[in-house]
Design a protein around this motif. Structure first.
Motif, mmCIF file in Angstrom:
data_model
loop_
_atom_site.group_PDB
_atom_site.id
_atom_site.type_symbol
_atom_site.label_atom_id
_atom_site.label_comp_id
_atom_site.label_asym_id
_atom_site.label_seq_id
_atom_site.Cartn_x
_atom_site.Cartn_y
_atom_site.Cartn_z
ATOM 1 N N SER A 151 0.805 -1.217 0.000
ATOM 2 C CA SER A 151 0.000 0.000 0.000
ATOM 3 C C SER A 151 0.844 1.274 0.000
ATOM 4 O O SER A 151 0.313 2.368 -0.222
ATOM 5 N N VAL A 152 2.144 1.149 0.236
ATOM 6 C CA VAL A 152 3.009 2.331 0.193
ATOM 7 C C VAL A 152 2.912 3.019 -1.169
ATOM 8 O O VAL A 152 2.901 4.257 -1.262
ATOM 9 N N LEU A 153 2.831 2.243 -2.234
ATOM 10 C CA LEU A 153 2.803 2.785 -3.592
ATOM 11 C C LEU A 153 1.397 2.827 -4.178
ATOM 12 O O LEU A 153 1.233 2.922 -5.399
ATOM 13 N N ALA A 154 0.381 2.759 -3.328
ATOM 14 C CA ALA A 154 -1.000 2.814 -3.823
ATOM 15 C C ALA A 154 -1.232 4.105 -4.604
ATOM 16 O O ALA A 154 -0.803 5.183 -4.183
ATOM 17 N N PRO A 155 -1.909 4.029 -5.753
ATOM 18 C CA PRO A 155 -2.128 5.246 -6.561
ATOM 19 C C PRO A 155 -3.071 6.239 -5.912
ATOM 20 O O PRO A 155 -3.011 7.435 -6.194
ATOM 21 N N ARG A 156 -3.941 5.751 -5.028
ATOM 22 C CA ARG A 156 -4.885 6.629 -4.350
ATOM 23 C C ARG A 156 -4.800 6.401 -2.849
ATOM 24 O O ARG A 156 -4.858 5.262 -2.384
ATOM 25 N N VAL A 157 -4.667 7.469 -2.114
ATOM 26 C CA VAL A 157 -4.627 7.393 -0.652
ATOM 27 C C VAL A 157 -5.572 8.444 -0.090
ATOM 28 O O VAL A 157 -5.948 9.397 -0.775
ATOM 29 N N THR A 158 -5.961 8.252 1.162
ATOM 30 C CA THR A 158 -6.845 9.210 1.836
ATOM 31 C C THR A 158 -6.032 10.002 2.852
ATOM 32 O O THR A 158 -5.359 9.423 3.707
ATOM 33 N N LEU A 159 -6.101 11.327 2.734
ATOM 34 C CA LEU A 159 -5.320 12.210 3.595
ATOM 35 C C LEU A 159 -6.234 13.131 4.378
ATOM 36 O O LEU A 159 -7.319 13.477 3.924
ATOM 37 N N GLU A 160 -5.776 13.492 5.563
ATOM 38 C CA GLU A 160 -6.464 14.486 6.383
ATOM 39 C C GLU A 160 -5.468 15.575 6.767
ATOM 40 O O GLU A 160 -4.288 15.286 6.970
ATOM 41 N N PRO A 161 -5.920 16.802 6.888
ATOM 42 C CA PRO A 161 -5.006 17.851 7.343
ATOM 43 C C PRO A 161 -4.637 17.651 8.807
ATOM 44 O O PRO A 161 -5.457 17.195 9.598
ATOM 45 N N TRP A 162 -3.411 17.978 9.140
ATOM 46 C CA TRP A 162 -2.974 17.937 10.539
ATOM 47 C C TRP A 162 -3.456 19.204 11.227
ATOM 48 O O TRP A 162 -3.171 20.310 10.771
ATOM 49 N N ILE A 163 -4.172 19.053 12.312
ATOM 50 C CA ILE A 163 -4.712 20.186 13.055
ATOM 51 C C ILE A 163 -4.052 20.239 14.424
ATOM 52 O O ILE A 163 -4.282 19.355 15.256
ATOM 53 N N PRO A 164 -3.209 21.240 14.696
ATOM 54 C CA PRO A 164 -2.590 21.347 16.024
ATOM 55 C C PRO A 164 -3.648 21.563 17.095
ATOM 56 O O PRO A 164 -4.666 22.227 16.871
ATOM 57 N N LEU A 165 -3.413 20.999 18.270
ATOM 58 C CA LEU A 165 -4.337 21.122 19.385
ATOM 59 C C LEU A 165 -3.636 21.755 20.575
ATOM 60 O O LEU A 165 -2.469 21.462 20.847
ATOM 61 N N GLU A 166 -4.347 22.589 21.290
ATOM 62 C CA GLU A 166 -3.828 23.190 22.508
ATOM 63 C C GLU A 166 -4.028 22.232 23.680
ATOM 64 O O GLU A 166 -4.915 21.372 23.653
ATOM 65 N N PRO A 167 -3.213 22.367 24.738
ATOM 66 C CA PRO A 167 -3.456 21.543 25.937
ATOM 67 C C PRO A 167 -4.845 21.797 26.501
ATOM 68 O O PRO A 167 -5.397 22.896 26.379
#
Length: 245
Positions: free
Chosen positions: A216-232
């Motif tokens: 799956s490392v070379l899968a042509p399609r992957v699903t991504l989400e944005p990284w959202i920083p969180l406060e304590p």
């Protein structure tokens, strides 16, 4: 010592290791590093950090037998008699709120291990992969354990994917923390093919086949989400920050 971090490194001077050491220098009392025969400036980099105790190998272990490397690193670490051991790799960092939220985890009495979600950054540092076995939301990895000298320190005899902790420590009562770990091992898209070939070869040596996760490392399609920083959380924001020991 309260907390000792341990990590293996190999040719990490131009990658994420400086950021990892900067953060761990604020979190841990000591950082035990096994340099797996680096040929770049990694030894000089390690020497700049007063909280690092570096041990250097003559020939790389990781490509031949990861379990032997991990076992050796563990034995180097327990020499310092820590209360807690944190097992990270040279391309992993906690999110920033760990400075406030990790000390209360070390004070816990109802568990002897803490597991965290690892988020794989994909082709950059703004997005993480979440499809299939890459989904971090339902996957916790034990990375922090209370040292129990009475437990055996045996590892599975595996060339790759052997885990970061001795087998006995994987059976401890574990707390699942909401703190996230950022894994940058897949953040550089230009490295994906070489890393795929590396894991493909070791899959064949160990299992006689290539795992679906490696493919799956070379899968042509992957699903991504944005990284959202969180406060304590408010409870942690109200606590006084621990002083560096």
């Amino acid at each position: 010592m309260e907390l000792v971090a341990m990590l293996p490194v190999h040719n990490e001077a131009g990658r994420y290791l400086p950021r990892v050491l900067d953060q761990l220098s604020q979190l841990a009392d000591l950082i035990v590093v096994y340099d797996d025969a680096s040929t770049d400036a990694t030894p000089a980099l390690l020497a700049r950090y007063p909280w690092v105790r570096a041990f250097r190998g003559r020939q790389p272990w990781f490509p031949r037998h990861e379990a032997q490397l991990r076992h050796h690193l563990w034995r180097l670490t327990v020499r310092f008699r820590p209360r807690w051991i944190l097992a990270l790799d040279a391309d992993e960092l906690f999110e920033e709120r760990a400075l406030a939220e990790l000390p209360p985890l070390l004070a816990g009495r109802d568990y002897d291990a803490v597991a965290f979600r690892l988020f794989d950054f994909w082709k950059g540092e703004e997005q993480v992969r979440v499809d299939g076995a890459w989904n971090p939301w339902n996957r916790f990895s034990p990375l922090l354990v209370r040292y129990r000298p009475e437990l055996p320190d045996t590892w599975p005899d595996q060339v790759i994917h052997c885990g970061r902790l001795p087998l006995a420590y994987r059976e401890l009562v574990t707390f699942q923390s909401h703190l996230r770990v950022r894994h940058y091992g897949w953040a550089r898209g230009g490295e994906h093919l070489a890393k795929y070939l590396f894991y493909r070869e070791r899959d064949l040596a160990q299992y006689g086949r290539v795992s679906a996760h490696t493919e799956s490392v070379l899968a042509p399609r992957v699903t991504l989400e944005p990284w959202i920083p969180l406060e304590p959380a408010p409870f942690f924001r109200s606590r006084r920050q621990p002083e560096r020991r």
